[in-house]
Scaffold this motif. Structure first.
Motif, PDB file in Angstrom:
ATOM      1  N   ARG A  54       0.654  -1.079   0.045  1.00  0.00           N
ATOM      2  CA  ARG A  54      -0.346   0.194  -0.163  1.00  0.00           C
ATOM      3  C   ARG A  54       0.828   0.874  -0.453  1.00  0.00           C
ATOM      4  N   SER A  55       1.816   1.525   0.908  1.00  0.00           N
ATOM      5  CA  SER A  55       3.127   2.300   0.823  1.00  0.00           C
ATOM      6  C   SER A  55       3.061   2.447  -0.339  1.00  0.00           C
ATOM      7  N   GLU A  56       4.265   1.469  -0.718  1.00  0.00           N
ATOM      8  CA  GLU A  56       4.535   1.534  -2.913  1.00  0.00           C
ATOM      9  C   GLU A  56       2.754   2.453  -3.760  1.00  0.00           C
ATOM     10  N   GLN A  57       2.491   1.646  -3.410  1.00  0.00           N
ATOM     11  CA  GLN A  57       1.249   1.983  -4.430  1.00  0.00           C
ATOM     12  C   GLN A  57       0.590   3.466  -4.222  1.00  0.00           C
ATOM     13  N   PHE A  58       0.831   4.567  -2.203  1.00  0.00           N
ATOM     14  CA  PHE A  58       0.512   5.707  -2.370  1.00  0.00           C
ATOM     15  C   PHE A  58       1.577   6.920  -2.845  1.00  0.00           C
ATOM     16  N   TYR A  59       3.180   6.219  -2.264  1.00  0.00           N
ATOM     17  CA  TYR A  59       3.645   7.048  -3.153  1.00  0.00           C
ATOM     18  C   TYR A  59       3.749   7.017  -4.563  1.00  0.00           C
ATOM     19  N   GLY A  60       3.440   5.884  -4.903  1.00  0.00           N
ATOM     20  CA  GLY A  60       3.212   5.984  -6.755  1.00  0.00           C
ATOM     21  C   GLY A  60       1.932   7.143  -7.079  1.00  0.00           C
ATOM     22  N   LYS A  61       1.229   6.790  -6.825  1.00  0.00           N
ATOM     23  CA  LYS A  61       0.036   7.646  -7.112  1.00  0.00           C
ATOM     24  C   LYS A  61       0.727   9.362  -6.858  1.00  0.00           C
ATOM     25  N   THR A  62       1.361   9.699  -5.671  1.00  0.00           N
ATOM     26  CA  THR A  62       1.557  10.849  -5.327  1.00  0.00           C
ATOM     27  C   THR A  62       2.510  11.421  -6.077  1.00  0.00           C
ATOM     28  N   LEU A  63       3.614  10.191  -6.215  1.00  0.00           N
ATOM     29  CA  LEU A  63       4.876  11.238  -6.851  1.00  0.00           C
ATOM     30  C   LEU A  63       3.931  11.558  -8.921  1.00  0.00           C
ATOM     31  N   GLU A  64       2.601  10.391  -9.412  1.00  0.00           N
ATOM     32  CA  GLU A  64       2.417  10.760 -10.934  1.00  0.00           C
ATOM     33  C   GLU A  64       1.393  11.980 -10.566  1.00  0.00           C
ATOM     34  N   GLY A  65       0.897  12.452  -9.182  1.00  0.00           N
ATOM     35  CA  GLY A  65      -0.305  13.542  -9.020  1.00  0.00           C
ATOM     36  C   GLY A  65       1.242  14.768  -8.957  1.00  0.00           C
ATOM     37  N   ILE A  66       2.043  14.782  -8.698  1.00  0.00           N
ATOM     38  CA  ILE A  66       2.905  15.527  -8.671  1.00  0.00           C
ATOM     39  C   ILE A  66       3.965  16.154 -10.020  1.00  0.00           C
ATOM     40  N   SER A  67       3.889  14.694 -10.946  1.00  0.00           N
ATOM     41  CA  SER A  67       4.539  14.540 -12.681  1.00  0.00           C
ATOM     42  C   SER A  67       3.865  15.801 -13.123  1.00  0.00           C
ATOM     43  N   LYS A  68       1.945  15.458 -13.266  1.00  0.00           N
ATOM     44  CA  LYS A  68       1.564  15.986 -13.838  1.00  0.00           C
ATOM     45  C   LYS A  68       1.004  17.573 -12.770  1.00  0.00           C
ATOM     46  N   PHE A  69       1.705  17.778 -11.660  1.00  0.00           N
ATOM     47  CA  PHE A  69       1.526  18.835 -11.634  1.00  0.00           C
ATOM     48  C   PHE A  69       2.478  19.674 -12.035  1.00  0.00           C
ATOM     49  N   GLU A  70       3.822  19.532 -12.009  1.00  0.00           N
ATOM     50  CA  GLU A  70       4.637  19.706 -12.774  1.00  0.00           C
ATOM     51  C   GLU A  70       4.504  20.722 -13.800  1.00  0.00           C
ATOM     52  N   LYS A  71       4.164  19.664 -14.195  1.00  0.00           N
ATOM     53  CA  LYS A  71       3.930  19.996 -15.898  1.00  0.00           C
ATOM     54  C   LYS A  71       2.853  20.847 -16.008  1.00  0.00           C
ATOM     55  N   ALA A  72       1.908  20.775 -15.053  1.00  0.00           N
ATOM     56  CA  ALA A  72       0.815  22.433 -15.149  1.00  0.00           C
ATOM     57  C   ALA A  72       1.742  23.662 -15.014  1.00  0.00           C
ATOM     58  N   ALA A  73       2.492  23.629 -13.740  1.00  0.00           N
ATOM     59  CA  ALA A  73       3.185  24.559 -13.704  1.00  0.00           C
ATOM     60  C   ALA A  73       4.121  24.610 -15.071  1.00  0.00           C
ATOM     61  N   LYS A  74       4.534  23.965 -16.117  1.00  0.00           N
ATOM     62  CA  LYS A  74       5.650  24.339 -16.328  1.00  0.00           C
ATOM     63  C   LYS A  74       5.116  25.243 -17.078  1.00  0.00           C
ATOM     64  N   GLU A  75       3.878  24.892 -17.507  1.00  0.00           N
ATOM     65  CA  GLU A  75       3.114  25.526 -19.084  1.00  0.00           C
ATOM     66  C   GLU A  75       1.876  26.677 -18.769  1.00  0.00           C
ATOM     67  N   GLY A 111       4.325  28.623 -16.578  1.00  0.00           N
ATOM     68  CA  GLY A 111       5.395  29.412 -16.579  1.00  0.00           C
ATOM     69  C   GLY A 111       5.950  29.499 -14.685  1.00  0.00           C
ATOM     70  N   VAL A 112       5.018  29.498 -14.259  1.00  0.00           N
ATOM     71  CA  VAL A 112       5.488  29.097 -12.188  1.00  0.00           C
ATOM     72  C   VAL A 112       6.131  27.827 -11.370  1.00  0.00           C
ATOM     73  N   ASP A 113       7.101  28.460 -10.790  1.00  0.00           N
ATOM     74  CA  ASP A 113       7.590  27.838 -10.149  1.00  0.00           C
ATOM     75  C   ASP A 113       6.636  26.889  -9.357  1.00  0.00           C
ATOM     76  N   LEU A 114       7.633  25.548  -8.708  1.00  0.00           N
ATOM     77  CA  LEU A 114       6.886  23.906  -8.250  1.00  0.00           C
ATOM     78  C   LEU A 114       6.830  24.555  -7.223  1.00  0.00           C
ATOM     79  N   PRO A 115       6.175  24.686  -5.969  1.00  0.00           N
ATOM     80  CA  PRO A 115       5.653  24.867  -4.838  1.00  0.00           C
ATOM     81  C   PRO A 115       7.260  23.987  -4.112  1.00  0.00           C
ATOM     82  N   ARG A 116       8.086  25.122  -2.556  1.00  0.00           N
ATOM     83  CA  ARG A 116       8.795  24.211  -2.347  1.00  0.00           C
ATOM     84  C   ARG A 116       7.728  23.570  -1.088  1.00  0.00           C
ATOM     85  N   ASP A 117       6.866  23.118  -0.886  1.00  0.00           N
ATOM     86  CA  ASP A 117       6.238  22.022  -0.595  1.00  0.00           C
ATOM     87  C   ASP A 117       6.142  21.065  -1.360  1.00  0.00           C
ATOM     88  N   ILE A 118       5.388  21.245  -2.770  1.00  0.00           N
ATOM     89  CA  ILE A 118       5.637  20.113  -3.249  1.00  0.00           C
ATOM     90  C   ILE A 118       6.698  19.312  -3.438  1.00  0.00           C
TER      91      ILE A 118
END
Length: 130
Positions: free
Chosen positions: A69-90, A92-99
């Motif tokens: 379960r830990s692996e699954q949730f870290y995987g989902k977290t990283l997928e979400g972050i990857s999508k967030f990074e792409k959106a932030a890059k499009e 033109g904003v920096d990735l928040p420090r928390d993220i």
């Protein structure tokens, strides 16, 4: 007079033989009791060890499920972050420090979860004594 006040040496020899036999018998009985006691202790340790192995096997099974379960949730977290990074890059904003911190921690903990899961699976195989 003979030793120990016996009438003849034959009586003395017979009594000495009986005395020696009883000494041997006492030794054998004492040794037999020691053997039985050690055997009973060995059985108790064996049963206790087997029970603890069974408990460990159950705990390893539970740990395996949690780590999956830990692996699954870290995987989902990283997928979400990857999508967030792409959106932030499009945008033109920096990735928040928390993220960024969550990403770094998630990557490290995903590796740790995978490592622990693999070790748990190996330990579970070793504990499979049935």
């Amino acid at each position: 007079p003979t030793p120990l006040g016996k009438k003849s040496y034959e009586e003395y020899a017979k009594e000495l033989k009986e005395f020696n036999l009883s000494k041997v018998e006492r030794f054998e009985l004492g040794l037999m009791e020691d053997i039985k006691s050690e055997f009973n202790q060995a059985n108790n340790f064996f049963v206790d060890g087997s029970n603890k192995m069974q408990d460990a096997k159950i705990s390893l099974g539970k740990a395996e499920k949690v780590l999956i379960r830990s692996e699954q949730f870290y995987g989902k977290t990283l997928e979400g972050i990857s999508k967030f990074e792409k959106a932030a890059k499009e945008l033109g904003v920096d990735l928040p420090r928390d993220i960024a911190r969550i990403k770094k921690t998630s990557e490290a903990n995903l590796k740790g979860s995978t490592k622990n899961l693999n070790q748990t699976k190996q330990a579970k195989k070793l504990a499979d004594f049935s």
